[in-house]
Write a protein that holds these residues in place. Structure first.
Motif, PDB file in Angstrom:
ATOM      1  N   LEU A  86      18.063  43.022  29.572  1.00 22.09           N
ATOM      2  CA  LEU A  86      17.600  44.242  29.178  1.00 22.09           C
ATOM      3  C   LEU A  86      17.404  44.490  27.565  1.00 22.09           C
ATOM      4  CD1 LEU A  86      19.335  46.708  31.447  1.00 22.09           C
ATOM      5  CD2 LEU A  86      16.926  46.244  31.309  1.00 22.09           C
ATOM      6  N   VAL A  94      22.505  46.267  15.915  1.00 21.44           N
ATOM      7  CA  VAL A  94      23.063  46.220  17.271  1.00 21.44           C
ATOM      8  C   VAL A  94      22.645  47.267  18.065  1.00 21.44           C
ATOM      9  CG1 VAL A  94      25.287  45.335  16.183  1.00 21.44           C
ATOM     10  CG2 VAL A  94      25.220  47.564  16.495  1.00 21.44           C
ATOM     11  N   LEU A  95      21.885  48.163  17.769  1.00 19.87           N
ATOM     12  CA  LEU A  95      21.334  49.360  18.586  1.00 19.87           C
ATOM     13  C   LEU A  95      19.961  49.392  18.057  1.00 19.87           C
ATOM     14  CD1 LEU A  95      23.952  52.306  18.629  1.00 19.87           C
ATOM     15  CD2 LEU A  95      23.242  50.635  20.352  1.00 19.87           C
ATOM     16  N   PRO A  96      19.118  48.325  18.343  1.00 20.89           N
ATOM     17  CA  PRO A  96      17.552  48.536  17.609  1.00 20.89           C
ATOM     18  C   PRO A  96      16.997  49.492  18.873  1.00 20.89           C
ATOM     19  CG  PRO A  96      18.155  46.588  19.327  1.00 20.89           C
ATOM     20  CD  PRO A  96      19.424  47.325  18.970  1.00 20.89           C
ATOM     21  N   GLY A  97      16.016  50.207  18.116  1.00 17.95           N
ATOM     22  CA  GLY A  97      15.070  51.427  18.755  1.00 17.95           C
ATOM     23  C   GLY A  97      15.898  52.610  18.694  1.00 17.95           C
ATOM     24  N   GLN A 128      23.711  55.666  23.596  1.00 14.15           N
ATOM     25  CA  GLN A 128      24.882  55.172  22.736  1.00 14.15           C
ATOM     26  C   GLN A 128      24.923  55.813  21.267  1.00 14.15           C
ATOM     27  OE1 GLN A 128      26.179  53.212  25.040  1.00 14.15           O
ATOM     28  NE2 GLN A 128      25.100  51.484  25.664  1.00 14.15           N
ATOM     29  N   SER A 156      24.181  43.944  23.635  1.00 15.35           N
ATOM     30  CA  SER A 156      23.138  44.250  22.597  1.00 15.35           C
ATOM     31  C   SER A 156      23.748  43.734  21.203  1.00 15.35           C
ATOM     32  CB  SER A 156      23.023  45.908  22.375  1.00 15.35           C
ATOM     33  OG  SER A 156      21.884  46.148  21.274  1.00 15.35           O
ATOM     34  N   LYS A 172      14.360  44.692  23.265  1.00 18.17           N
ATOM     35  CA  LYS A 172      14.333  45.282  21.777  1.00 18.17           C
ATOM     36  C   LYS A 172      14.473  44.534  20.662  1.00 18.17           C
ATOM     37  CE  LYS A 172      15.488  49.474  24.294  1.00 18.17           C
ATOM     38  NZ  LYS A 172      16.084  50.836  24.181  1.00 18.17           N
ATOM     39  N   SER A 216      19.881  52.258  25.252  1.00 14.45           N
ATOM     40  CA  SER A 216      20.196  50.862  25.494  1.00 14.45           C
ATOM     41  C   SER A 216      19.564  50.687  27.136  1.00 14.45           C
ATOM     42  CB  SER A 216      21.485  50.071  25.387  1.00 14.45           C
ATOM     43  OG  SER A 216      22.337  50.795  26.283  1.00 14.45           O
ATOM     44  N   GLY A 217      19.062  49.492  27.242  1.00 18.32           N
ATOM     45  CA  GLY A 217      18.949  49.103  28.498  1.00 18.32           C
ATOM     46  C   GLY A 217      18.401  50.499  29.596  1.00 18.32           C
ATOM     47  N   GLU A 220      26.194  47.525  28.278  1.00 17.16           N
ATOM     48  CA  GLU A 220      24.952  47.301  27.676  1.00 17.16           C
ATOM     49  C   GLU A 220      25.092  47.300  26.033  1.00 17.16           C
ATOM     50  OE1 GLU A 220      22.281  50.321  29.084  1.00 17.16           O
ATOM     51  OE2 GLU A 220      22.125  49.464  30.937  1.00 17.16           O
TER      52      GLU A 220
END
Lengths: 325, 325
Positions: free
Chosen positions: B21, A137-140, A264, B281, B25, A258-259, B277
């Motif tokens: 956005l 849910v929180l890629p990157g 986050q 996601s 990702k 994010s974005g 955001e």
């Protein structure tokens, strides 16, 4: 609630005893027997104690076997053998060997047309679930796992094997400064030494060379050498008073932006007074999931990552949606 | 990774923009179009903007629709209508009405032979998952949810509707003392007022009666009356400088005693600089799960509690076992 899930325990060490205690709190589950390699008459369990040699006689009386043995020698042997006859749940935690163990369990469980859920507990287990969900849910971003403050069985054993040591325990402690750095979202690269320190409490024989023992501990490869290690020598009374519990815990932390560069952070924390009792309780909940997988017509090996959260609960899907969503 | 999951967005508010956005990702997912009730030419999206009236022309070009509307009026109408034609994911968060919404979505999705995952986000969503898992593995304990520090959209709207108010925001703040009590394992019974306080920042018209506005806020039933509420009057520049972000977060805490009266505590925490955001996601990750459910031959409505953690990931089961267990 009717006790309609019948559980067998294999092994009666810390985890087996923990499962026995935990079952009291699961209203839909019933302990049928403990299977042991020891003389069953020597077991002080409230469940029927049965020699492991006779386990196949119980095939029709047990829905799920909870394998309570260790990952070093018990599970690699017992797991694939028993999964050919029973649905099982185990806490196999030799991280590097999990793919191989999974394959063996999968083959056995498919032969038996049963379900085996492997590597259940908190790490592997609840921590793995958090790592998987949070990186999805929180890629990157970056995920960090810290363990402790907690007693490490393997490191305590290593201390006790040293000449002149009568008793000893080792606590793994996450380094607060690194935790804070991670939480701030800096995504630091942390060396082994920067993540955890090791603190030992040691009781020696009267004539022992404490300087030598301390040096032997601190230079032990893999176990202590890569870490900042502190050794405290204490007397036997202090040891018995302060170091008989098996606390543990830890942190899974994921940070990401994010974005529009918004930070986050998600964090899962455990603080356990009894590591073994928590692991045992998780094993019992996953036995419930194994039964639901069987009801779905599934067979083979699964990990905690394959299990829908609802399958752990005694509540119906309707109840869960109403009460917990 | 090939972008093999084709996403349509319905609505282009905070969540729609967040999904746009977020998709950057997710290497396996591609945004196809944004469907809007507005004039598509007015939309400043990098995806193709299409009138909602023409959405059915896109049935073969889209794998999952992410419904980005609100729970008050958009989703109750759009959800069941669109689920008759598309697989969907939405963030329906009207807790009391979830069972009814689920039933409607389930009926629609079964007609379409598609999959709808409802109430995705962090609460309902990740918090629900934690409540379900933790109450299952730690039976006989107590679960607490705290929200904040965070901006509450509904409460901010309520302030802005008061005569003489030009701008206003409301932050929900968990009461630290209660958090600590919960973490200690005391299992306190906490009233509404003991769990959260509300802090408001308000910009008024020049001639406005500040005393009256403050009283109107503090005595507003349900929204503010049951809470300790503080009102700060600030000027417009300060408002623009300090109160334009939408941070949020919160805590799910479960404490229980296991076995021999050992205290166990598990806690899940979120700290978000952008609430919208993060929710966006999460929605994208669950679109992936919807595709996997379809591949399994499933149809109907599901909640996050029905989704195995592995289904959120772009990694294979083998990779996940190797890397995350």
């Amino acid at each position: 609630m009717t006790k309609n899930i019948r559980i067998g325990l294999v092994g009666y060490g810390n985890i087996g005893k923990g499962v026995e205690l935990a079952l009291d709190k699961f209203p839909d589950m019933e302990g049928i027997a403990v299977f042991t390699r020891r003389n069953p008459e020597e077991l002080d369990s409230k469940f029927k104690a049965v020699s492991l040699d006779h386990i196949l006689d119980y095939k029709d009386q047990i829905d799920v076997l909870i394998l309570c043995g260790g990952s070093a020698t018990d599970l690699p042997e017992q797991g694939p053998a028993l999964a050919k006859h029973f649905s099982t749940v185990d806490s196999y935690d030799n991280h590097n060997n999990i793919p191989h163990y999974f394959k063996e369990m999968n083959t056995s469980a498919k032969i038996a047309n049963q379900v085996s859920i492997i590597s259940v507990g908190w790490d592997p287990g609840l921590f793995s679930i958090n790592r998987a969900i949070l990186e999805s849910v929180l890629p990157g971003g970056e995920t960090y796992t810290f363990w402790g403050k907690g007693l490490s069985q393997g490191h305590s054993d290593a201390i006790r094997r040293i000449d002149g040591v009568k008793a000893g325990v080792q606590y793994t402690i996450p380094i607060e400064k690194s935790l804070e750095q991670v939480r701030s979202g800096e995504n630091p690269e942390l060396s082994t030494r920067e993540k955890h320190e090791r603190v030992c409490y040691v009781v020696t024989e009267e004539q022992a060379d404490k300087k030598l023992i301390e040096k032997t501990i601190k230079t032990m490869p893999d176990y202590f050498e890569p870490y900042e290690t502190t050794v405290h020598f204490i007397n036997e009374e202090t040891f018995k008073k302060d170091h008989k519990k098996m606390p543990h815990g830890g942190f899974v932390i994921r940070t990401a932006t994010s974005g529009n560069e918004n930070k986050q952070k998600a964090e899962f924390q455990l603080e356990l007074e009894s590591n073994a009792e928590f692991t045992s309780s998780i094993l019992v909940a996953y036995a419930r999931a194994a039964v639901k997988f069987k009801q779905d017509g599934k067979a083979g090996a699964f990990s905690v990552l394959d299990v829908p959260p609802a399958y752990l609960s005694a509540k119906t899907s309707e109840q869960l949606r109403k009460e917990l969503l």
